[in-house]
Scaffold this motif. Structure first.
Motif, mmCIF file in Angstrom:
data_model
loop_
_atom_site.group_PDB
_atom_site.id
_atom_site.type_symbol
_atom_site.label_atom_id
_atom_site.label_comp_id
_atom_site.label_asym_id
_atom_site.label_seq_id
_atom_site.Cartn_x
_atom_site.Cartn_y
_atom_site.Cartn_z
ATOM 1 N N MET A 1 -7.459 -46.509 -10.319
ATOM 2 C CA MET A 1 -7.401 -47.377 -9.167
ATOM 3 C C MET A 1 -6.475 -46.779 -8.104
ATOM 4 S SD MET A 1 -8.882 -49.888 -7.987
ATOM 5 C CE MET A 1 -9.575 -51.179 -8.916
ATOM 6 N N TYR A 2 -5.504 -46.002 -8.562
ATOM 7 C CA TYR A 2 -4.628 -45.355 -7.585
ATOM 8 C C TYR A 2 -5.395 -44.325 -6.766
ATOM 9 C CZ TYR A 2 -0.789 -47.523 -10.105
ATOM 10 O OH TYR A 2 0.061 -48.421 -10.682
ATOM 11 N N PHE A 3 -6.384 -43.689 -7.388
ATOM 12 C CA PHE A 3 -7.214 -42.735 -6.667
ATOM 13 C C PHE A 3 -7.984 -43.434 -5.554
ATOM 14 C CE2 PHE A 3 -11.311 -40.579 -6.149
ATOM 15 C CZ PHE A 3 -10.869 -39.348 -5.703
ATOM 16 N N VAL A 4 -8.526 -44.604 -5.848
ATOM 17 C CA VAL A 4 -9.251 -45.382 -4.841
ATOM 18 C C VAL A 4 -8.312 -45.785 -3.704
ATOM 19 C CG1 VAL A 4 -10.491 -47.553 -4.437
ATOM 20 C CG2 VAL A 4 -10.951 -46.220 -6.495
ATOM 21 N N ALA A 5 -7.100 -46.182 -4.037
ATOM 22 C CA ALA A 5 -6.125 -46.555 -3.013
ATOM 23 C C ALA A 5 -5.784 -45.364 -2.129
ATOM 24 C CB ALA A 5 -4.866 -47.115 -3.666
ATOM 25 N N ALA A 6 -5.651 -44.195 -2.728
ATOM 26 C CA ALA A 6 -5.345 -42.990 -1.948
ATOM 27 C C ALA A 6 -6.503 -42.615 -1.033
ATOM 28 C CB ALA A 6 -5.006 -41.838 -2.879
ATOM 29 N N VAL A 7 -7.720 -42.710 -1.550
ATOM 30 C CA VAL A 7 -8.899 -42.394 -0.729
ATOM 31 C C VAL A 7 -9.015 -43.373 0.434
ATOM 32 C CG1 VAL A 7 -11.434 -42.371 -0.736
ATOM 33 C CG2 VAL A 7 -10.170 -41.241 -2.557
ATOM 34 N N LEU A 8 -8.788 -44.641 0.179
ATOM 35 C CA LEU A 8 -8.852 -45.632 1.252
ATOM 36 C C LEU A 8 -7.758 -45.415 2.290
ATOM 37 C CD1 LEU A 8 -9.756 -48.905 -0.679
ATOM 38 C CD2 LEU A 8 -11.189 -47.631 0.914
ATOM 39 N N ALA A 9 -6.586 -45.000 1.862
ATOM 40 C CA ALA A 9 -5.509 -44.721 2.816
ATOM 41 C C ALA A 9 -5.873 -43.531 3.704
ATOM 42 C CB ALA A 9 -4.206 -44.460 2.069
ATOM 43 N N VAL A 10 -6.471 -42.499 3.112
ATOM 44 C CA VAL A 10 -6.905 -41.340 3.904
ATOM 45 C C VAL A 10 -8.019 -41.744 4.864
ATOM 46 C CG1 VAL A 10 -8.061 -39.098 3.744
ATOM 47 C CG2 VAL A 10 -6.154 -39.640 2.225
ATOM 48 N N LEU A 11 -8.964 -42.553 4.392
ATOM 49 C CA LEU A 11 -10.035 -43.025 5.263
ATOM 50 C C LEU A 11 -9.500 -43.863 6.415
ATOM 51 C CD1 LEU A 11 -12.940 -43.938 2.838
ATOM 52 C CD2 LEU A 11 -12.910 -42.176 4.602
ATOM 53 N N SER A 12 -8.468 -44.635 6.157
ATOM 54 C CA SER A 12 -7.863 -45.414 7.227
ATOM 55 C C SER A 12 -7.323 -44.507 8.322
ATOM 56 C CB SER A 12 -6.737 -46.290 6.661
ATOM 57 O OG SER A 12 -6.056 -46.952 7.699
ATOM 58 N N GLY A 13 -6.663 -43.435 7.918
ATOM 59 C CA GLY A 13 -6.166 -42.467 8.892
ATOM 60 C C GLY A 13 -7.288 -41.782 9.645
ATOM 61 N N LEU A 14 -8.380 -41.463 8.950
ATOM 62 C CA LEU A 14 -9.514 -40.841 9.608
ATOM 63 C C LEU A 14 -10.174 -41.780 10.615
ATOM 64 C CD1 LEU A 14 -11.253 -38.844 6.746
ATOM 65 C CD2 LEU A 14 -10.143 -37.935 8.775
ATOM 66 N N PHE A 15 -10.319 -43.042 10.259
ATOM 67 C CA PHE A 15 -10.891 -44.007 11.197
ATOM 68 C C PHE A 15 -9.986 -44.209 12.402
ATOM 69 C CE2 PHE A 15 -13.674 -45.609 7.691
ATOM 70 C CZ PHE A 15 -14.878 -45.405 8.348
ATOM 71 N N TYR A 16 -8.684 -44.188 12.181
ATOM 72 C CA TYR A 16 -7.741 -44.296 13.302
ATOM 73 C C TYR A 16 -7.889 -43.099 14.240
ATOM 74 C CZ TYR A 16 -3.393 -44.618 15.901
ATOM 75 O OH TYR A 16 -2.469 -44.699 16.914
ATOM 76 N N ALA A 17 -7.968 -41.908 13.664
ATOM 77 C CA ALA A 17 -8.125 -40.700 14.480
ATOM 78 C C ALA A 17 -9.480 -40.687 15.186
ATOM 79 C CB ALA A 17 -7.972 -39.462 13.616
ATOM 80 N N ALA A 18 -10.513 -41.177 14.513
ATOM 81 C CA ALA A 18 -11.840 -41.215 15.131
ATOM 82 C C ALA A 18 -11.862 -42.179 16.306
ATOM 83 C CB ALA A 18 -12.880 -41.627 14.092
ATOM 84 N N GLY B 1 -3.960 -51.093 0.103
ATOM 85 C CA GLY B 1 -2.820 -51.813 -0.467
ATOM 86 C C GLY B 1 -3.237 -52.737 -1.598
ATOM 87 N N LEU B 2 -4.358 -53.416 -1.406
ATOM 88 C CA LEU B 2 -4.855 -54.304 -2.460
ATOM 89 C C LEU B 2 -5.288 -53.515 -3.692
ATOM 90 C CD1 LEU B 2 -6.905 -56.880 -0.380
ATOM 91 C CD2 LEU B 2 -4.742 -57.268 -1.561
ATOM 92 N N ALA B 3 -5.907 -52.363 -3.489
ATOM 93 C CA ALA B 3 -6.311 -51.528 -4.628
ATOM 94 C C ALA B 3 -5.088 -51.020 -5.382
ATOM 95 C CB ALA B 3 -7.170 -50.356 -4.150
#
Length: 61
Positions: free
Chosen positions: A1-18, A49-51
């Motif tokens: 589940m920590y892997f999912v949280a890390a992937v979602l955090a990276v995706l959040s940064g990518l969406f912010y940059a996009a 955060g929830l993950a």
């Protein structure tokens, strides 16, 4: 589940940059298919955060 949280955090940064047009044509494609996440990448960060919280709750030690 920590892997999912890390992937979602990276995706959040990518969406912010996009959303701020910082990653070129990839950002355009991301915002075309995931427009709501480009408008508010905080939603993906909340999911991360929830993950992470769920991972801490169900971890067995």
């Amino acid at each position: 589940m920590y892997f999912v949280a890390a992937v979602l955090a990276v995706l959040s940064g990518l969406f912010y940059a996009a959303d701020h047009h910082q990653i070129g044509s990839l950002g355009t494609t991301m915002c075309q298919y995931g427009g709501v996440f480009c408008d508010s990448p905080f939603l993906v960060l909340v999911g991360a955060g929830l993950a992470a919280a769920w991972g801490m709750l169900v971890s067995v030690r």
